[in-house]
Design an enzyme around this catalytic site. Sequence first.
Site, PDB file in Angstrom:
ATOM      1  N   GLY A 230      47.772  35.045  40.587  1.00 23.49           N
ATOM      2  CA  GLY A 230      47.228  33.891  39.869  1.00 23.49           C
ATOM      3  C   GLY A 230      46.243  33.129  40.735  1.00 23.49           C
ATOM      4  CD  GLU A 252      47.432  40.036  46.360  1.00 26.63           C
ATOM      5  OE1 GLU A 252      46.396  39.687  46.948  1.00 26.63           O
ATOM      6  OE2 GLU A 252      48.433  40.493  46.925  1.00 26.63           O
ATOM      7  CB  CYS A 286      41.347  38.687  42.213  1.00 24.83           C
ATOM      8  SG  CYS A 286      42.290  40.165  42.339  1.00 24.83           S
TER       9      CYS A 286
HETATM   10  C1  UN1 Z   1      42.836  41.902  40.213  1.00 25.50           C
HETATM   11  O1  UN1 Z   1      41.737  41.564  39.795  1.00 25.50           O
HETATM   12  O2  UN1 Z   1      43.797  41.112  40.166  1.00 25.50           O
HETATM   13  O3  UN1 Z   1      40.427  46.660  43.009  1.00 25.50           O
HETATM   14  C2  UN1 Z   1      43.141  43.255  40.720  1.00 25.50           C
HETATM   15  C3  UN1 Z   1      40.276  46.436  41.814  1.00 25.50           C
HETATM   16  C4  UN1 Z   1      41.418  46.676  40.860  1.00 25.50           C
HETATM   17  C5  UN1 Z   1      42.454  45.619  40.995  1.00 25.50           C
HETATM   18  C6  UN1 Z   1      41.991  44.217  40.744  1.00 25.50           C
HETATM   19  N1  UN1 Z   1      42.000  47.954  41.139  1.00 25.50           N
HETATM   20  O4  UN1 Z   1      39.222  46.023  41.386  1.00 25.50           O
END
Ligand code: UN1
Length: 498
Positions: A230, A252, A286
Amino acid sequence: MQATATMFKNNIGGTVTESTSKEFFEKYNPADKNELLGKFPKSNQKDLDSAVSEAKKAFEVWRYTPAPKRAEVLYRAAEVTKDQKEELAKILTKETGKPIVEARGEIQEVIDTYLFFAGEGRRIYGLTGQSELLNKSIITIRQPIGICGLITAWNFPSAVPSWKVAPALISGNVVILKPSKDAPISGYRLIENLYKAGLPKGCASVLFGTGEFGDLIVRHPEIKVISLTGSVEVGKQIYETCGRMLKKCALELGGKNAIIALEDANQDLLLEGVLWGAFGTAGQRCTSTSRLIIQKSSWSDSFIEKLASAAKKLIIGNSLNEKTQVGPVITSSHRDSIHGFTERAIKEGGKLICGGKFLSGGEYDKGNFYEPTIISNIKPNMELACKEVFGPVLAVIPVSDSTEAIKVANNVEYGLSLSIYTKDINLAMKAANQFESGIVYINAPTIGAECGGATAFGGWKNTGNGTREGGVMALDTYTQYKTIYIDYSDKLQRAQID
Ligand code: UN1
């Protein structure tokens, strides 16, 4: 609004159960605001208490089930997921607006994650130590902790829950999942499918709710581990509560990821990488590339123009269309927030190269579509260079050389994913060594981490608290060590300092 909306119920320990709450929230398709995907209960303390009581009973059996047997459930869950891949991908696309091609990739990540952690069921290694005394052995084993509360985000509503559920279950824990209210169905199906794969009753529950319900999970004294994907803001609150309760906590959080483009970079590769990193998933990962730190060179200006014309050609629309490359953003208020970043960046002196507007007309009027946006002339301390936007907005920051580039890349509160494009192996390795981030890419964009493999996913600085998802490191969140001394001498022995 549709006349009959599907009313979802919680799944408590394998039984579909009506919430005792009389309050609900609704979830609409972000590509079509008229399409109501379902109504979901705002679960309460009573609902949580019954999930906890089922989980407690189940834990007493599951914790002692041999790990290779636990693994059989995950192997079967991979098969069940594979059989439903297309259906699950469609649900995911409707919930998140993620292009169907990407949604299929996300379901594949769930399958890979299950297979990886099923394999761990034959390992979960401990350590064997050396005793200071004769006829004495020391072994250290990993054991489960208990009930794990898993709180997940909407942008990876299948993969991220699987990153948490799989290592938790394989280690002998039981889980309670609260999927995001903005993408609740994928998490629900994930738990349902674990039961289809033979998970014993009680080992997993999925309860719907808003942030307030997440707070009840965090505060529940019987829930011993919290894992959150989050925002930094929520992460800090949760960490504080877990700290006071001495509860294990894995966080995370956000990112402000960058690609460094050096003068000797392969420009074609770079162009593809920046486009995918910045505008894939409409910038809502993220790990999304939200900064392009580019070395000023004979081609840097023309490269930005080329990038803009490629961005303008991206196919934006309803994500169920196979050709769509960029879908909508999750909600209209999120789109407003993204636009606010664009407006403030321009006010601060940024130069709008392309995008910067809501898309309208035809099907665009039904959803939350935002143009892929590039803003150049961004200085390292401007808001757009530092704050997470979580949308399709790329800040272009010009720099003079690789030393300045690395400094600028590190000049943010986050530390998730940093990338460098260069043909110079020495420079690439120097950057990889100096980057303040949990993930580094060389000649590839900042997205695309393979969490189903033996790799750790997670960040430095405000991106988290040092825990990792994916790979064997994920087991650190869900296990605790126990050291066992075995004395096979016939008389009492005393260590030198006992
Ligand atoms: C996320 O956005 O919380 O590496 C995870 C990546 C994906 C995971 C993103 N496998 O872009």
